[in-house]
Design a protein around this motif. Sequence first.
Motif, short mmCIF file in Angstrom:
data_model
loop_
_atom_site.label_atom_id
_atom_site.label_comp_id
_atom_site.label_asym_id
_atom_site.label_seq_id
_atom_site.Cartn_x
_atom_site.Cartn_y
_atom_site.Cartn_z
N THR A 106 40.13 -75.72 -43.58
CA THR A 106 41.51 -76.21 -43.49
C THR A 106 41.72 -77.00 -42.21
OG1 THR A 106 42.28 -74.35 -44.82
CG2 THR A 106 43.93 -75.49 -43.49
N LYS A 121 47.72 -76.27 -46.07
CA LYS A 121 47.93 -75.01 -46.79
C LYS A 121 49.05 -75.15 -47.82
CE LYS A 121 46.20 -72.08 -43.08
NZ LYS A 121 46.53 -71.09 -42.05
N HIS A 125 48.73 -74.64 -51.74
CA HIS A 125 49.63 -73.69 -52.41
C HIS A 125 50.35 -74.36 -53.58
CE1 HIS A 125 52.44 -70.42 -53.01
NE2 HIS A 125 53.41 -71.31 -52.97
N THR A 128 47.82 -74.82 -56.51
CA THR A 128 47.46 -73.56 -57.19
C THR A 128 48.64 -72.95 -57.92
OG1 THR A 128 47.76 -72.32 -55.13
CG2 THR A 128 45.52 -73.03 -55.65
N ARG A 134 43.81 -69.73 -59.23
CA ARG A 134 43.67 -68.56 -58.37
C ARG A 134 43.49 -68.86 -56.89
NH1 ARG A 134 40.65 -67.51 -62.84
NH2 ARG A 134 38.72 -68.03 -61.77
N ASN A 135 42.71 -69.89 -56.57
CA ASN A 135 42.40 -70.17 -55.17
C ASN A 135 41.90 -71.61 -55.03
OD1 ASN A 135 39.65 -70.13 -56.00
ND2 ASN A 135 39.63 -67.91 -55.77
N ARG A 136 41.49 -71.96 -53.82
CA ARG A 136 41.07 -73.34 -53.57
C ARG A 136 39.80 -73.71 -54.33
NH1 ARG A 136 41.16 -73.70 -47.48
NH2 ARG A 136 39.72 -75.43 -47.59
N SER A 137 38.89 -72.78 -54.49
CA SER A 137 37.67 -73.06 -55.27
C SER A 137 38.03 -73.32 -56.73
CB SER A 137 36.69 -71.89 -55.19
OG SER A 137 36.29 -71.70 -53.86
N HIS A 138 38.95 -72.55 -57.25
CA HIS A 138 39.41 -72.73 -58.62
C HIS A 138 40.09 -74.09 -58.77
CE1 HIS A 138 41.77 -70.85 -62.24
NE2 HIS A 138 40.79 -71.63 -62.64
#
Length: 176
Positions: A106, A121, A125, A128, A134-138
Amino acid sequence: MRTLRQRHGRLVLVVGDLDDGDLVAAAEVGVVGLVRRGEATPERLVRVIRAAAVGEAAVPPDLLGRLLDQVGQLQRQVLSPRGLRFSGLAEREIEVLRRIAEGMSTAEIASELSYSQRTIKNVLHDITTRLQLRNRSHAVAYALRQGRSELTGGGAGAGAPAPLSWNRVVTGWSCR
């Protein structure tokens, strides 16, 4: 039609004639097959229904061309001026996801894009939450599955990162 789709899934529509508004409305409610009434032979109907059953679309070429024209017009006149695309990702969101896919933290993303860490962030947010990820990888995986070539360094000049593949992101790269 919305009620039918909710109850039965994929829809095939037999039509007399469609104007552009009707064509877009049919696509909006999830019609995946269109057959003109004059072309609705038993064989043709079976082909279109079978295609719909396996998730394929079956639309006469001229109607598909008109639909693509409408989609392009929507992109140019409504979405692009607002920095949006059909994927639901704005240009800034794509830039952040590209850097996440490259493995940047980040803090590194904020520094490179001249934003605060809080802004990065917030962007993550928003992505997502809006796309129910679910998260940044997703989020990166979602963008790659949606064909976001911008995340793969697509077309960037010399020094651009090596293209990422879905497999490399999931199995071989960690996203901080």
